[in-house]
Design an enzyme around this catalytic site. Structure first.
Site, PDB file in Angstrom:
ATOM      1  N   GLU A  41       5.213  -1.658   2.186  1.00 34.13           N
ATOM      2  CA  GLU A  41       3.667  -1.763   2.012  1.00 34.13           C
ATOM      3  C   GLU A  41       3.350  -3.174   1.157  1.00 34.13           C
ATOM      4  OE1 GLU A  41       0.708  -1.394   2.100  1.00 34.13           O
ATOM      5  OE2 GLU A  41       0.428   0.649   2.705  1.00 34.13           O
ATOM      6  N   ARG A 128      -1.473   8.023  -8.064  1.00 29.82           N
ATOM      7  CA  ARG A 128      -0.608   6.570  -8.093  1.00 29.82           C
ATOM      8  C   ARG A 128      -1.443   5.518  -7.550  1.00 29.82           C
ATOM      9  NH1 ARG A 128       0.650   4.871  -3.329  1.00 29.82           N
ATOM     10  NH2 ARG A 128       1.435   6.033  -1.508  1.00 29.82           N
ATOM     11  N   ASN A 130      -2.448   2.609  -5.501  1.00 35.36           N
ATOM     12  CA  ASN A 130      -2.192   2.031  -3.680  1.00 35.36           C
ATOM     13  C   ASN A 130      -2.326   0.685  -3.609  1.00 35.36           C
ATOM     14  OD1 ASN A 130      -1.323   3.369  -1.271  1.00 35.36           O
ATOM     15  ND2 ASN A 130      -3.409   3.346  -0.375  1.00 35.36           N
ATOM     16  N   GLU A 148       0.304  12.752  -2.317  1.00 36.85           N
ATOM     17  CA  GLU A 148       0.485  12.940  -0.784  1.00 36.85           C
ATOM     18  C   GLU A 148       1.790  14.108  -0.938  1.00 36.85           C
ATOM     19  OE1 GLU A 148       1.212  10.663   3.065  1.00 36.85           O
ATOM     20  OE2 GLU A 148       1.155   9.642   1.152  1.00 36.85           O
ATOM     21  N   ASN A 184      -7.603   1.599  -0.099  1.00 35.91           N
ATOM     22  CA  ASN A 184      -6.686   0.645   0.637  1.00 35.91           C
ATOM     23  C   ASN A 184      -7.125  -0.599   0.889  1.00 35.91           C
ATOM     24  OD1 ASN A 184      -4.156   1.069   2.043  1.00 35.91           O
ATOM     25  ND2 ASN A 184      -4.806   2.982   2.591  1.00 35.91           N
ATOM     26  N   ASP A 236      -5.419   1.345   7.319  1.00 39.83           N
ATOM     27  CA  ASP A 236      -4.512   1.118   6.120  1.00 39.83           C
ATOM     28  C   ASP A 236      -4.862  -0.374   5.433  1.00 39.83           C
ATOM     29  OD1 ASP A 236      -2.314   1.514   4.266  1.00 39.83           O
ATOM     30  OD2 ASP A 236      -1.355   2.639   5.488  1.00 39.83           O
TER      31      ASP A 236
END
Length: 337
Positions: A41, A128, A130, A148, A184, A236
């Protein structure tokens, strides 16, 4: 498929047409390294030093790819993003669990130092950080999400989009958008009048009016909806190119979507040999390469066979498009007293 992209530019009272072909099918896709990410990521291209940074959330690692060499800093919690601080070589802001932290990791150094700055979502166990970006003024915008589980289920409405201000710094973060599910992708247009934003489960890209003086947003609208073109999966991470158009990672869609930043129309699709595409950024010395992170967590052997670059960080060249520089975080909150 390729399209002809034309932008009319007024120069010295004369109309000139600037055209270029976006080469979706003919672009070259290669692996940056052999390493397979569990949850790749947050790619960030450091234009000052020609370094690609990214994270593996699940393996608690911050990676850098520098002079064709990949190395990582091993941390002790989920790490969701890494963004350099302006004017502070080797200093980064990272999202570590729900703690905003600084990471000191100089080029050519093997050691690193992490310092916690502020923790959010204390009343939401399992949350958390992201995705995160710095806007054109260098203000950090960072969002959270709920826990998740192994099946990919995430409780709705437990996340928040926060902003780091110069006034309060690490005493408190400004809660800009509470009640989001999976905060996101973020992007700002060239003249800083628009902010694009993704809350993944909505399957939409939202657009806000952005006030660059106040670093504030207002007037939320739906800009692009996956339902319009029957796009599978969810949006995303996201970046913006020099034409002001969006490139959106399509998680569970095995592609990156190219969407007009002006009218929200789908311009094209860049197919990726990995189903779980997580984020994108432009990089390279000319900003003409698209870097793509992907995820291998939960992928079956059959899917690995179908999508052979699963879990890899990818470099796409030959698209015929250039990006914009990633913004660093303004340094006021990081100056020594």
């Amino acid at each position: 498929m390729s399209i002809l992209k034309c932008n009319v530019v007024l120069l010295s009272l004369m109309a000139a047409v600037k055209c270029g072909t976006v080469n979706y099918n003919g672009a070259s896709i290669k692996e940056v390294a052999d390493d397979v990410m569990v949850h790749g990521e947050g790619p960030f291209w450091d234009s000052e030093n020609n370094v690609l940074y990214f994270v593996d959330i699940s393996q608690h690692r911050v990676y850098r790819f520098f002079q064709n060499h990949l190395e990582y800093a091993q941390l002790d919690n989920d790490v969701s993003f890494v963004i350099p601080v302006h004017g502070q070589q080797g200093l980064f802001v990272i999202g570590l669990g729900t703690t905003l932290a600084s990471l000191r990791w100089n080029l050519n150094d093997k050691t690193n130092k992490v310092v916690g700055l502020i923790t959010v979502d204390n009343n939401k166990p399992g949350n958390r950080w992201n995705d995160a970006k710095a806007d054109t003024n260098g203000y950090l915008w960072a969002g959270t999400m709920g826990f998740e589980d192994a099946a990919g289920n995430i409780p709705p409405g437990r996340g928040t989009l926060y902003k780091l201000n110069d006034t309060s710094c690490f005493k408190s973060l400004e809660s800009v958008l509470p009640g989001v599910s999976v905060s996101n992708g973020l992007a700002w247009n060239g003249d800083s009048t628009r902010m694009y934003y993704i809350d993944s489960p909505t399957k939409q890209i939202a657009v806000f009016d952005y006030n660059p003086v106040k670093a504030s947003i207002s007037n939320r609208k739906t800009f692009y909806d996956f339902k319009t073109d029957d796009i599978p999966g969810v949006p995303d991470g996201m970046t913006i190119d020099a034409n002001g158009d969006l490139w959106i990672a399509n998680y569970n869609g095995a592609q990156v979507l190219h969407v007009s930043g002006t009218n929200g129309k789908l311009l094209g699709k860049l197919k990726i040999p990995a189903e779980k595409v997580s984020s994108v950024t432009f990089g390279g010395p000319q900003l003409d390469k698209l870097y793509v992170t992907t995820i291998s967590r939960g992928v079956t052997p059959e899917k690995f066979h179908e999508y052979p670059m699963t879990g890899k960080v990818l470099e796409v060249s030959g698209l015929g498009v250039k990006g914009t520089k990633n913004n660093r975080i303004r340094e006021k909150c990081f100056r020594s007293p």
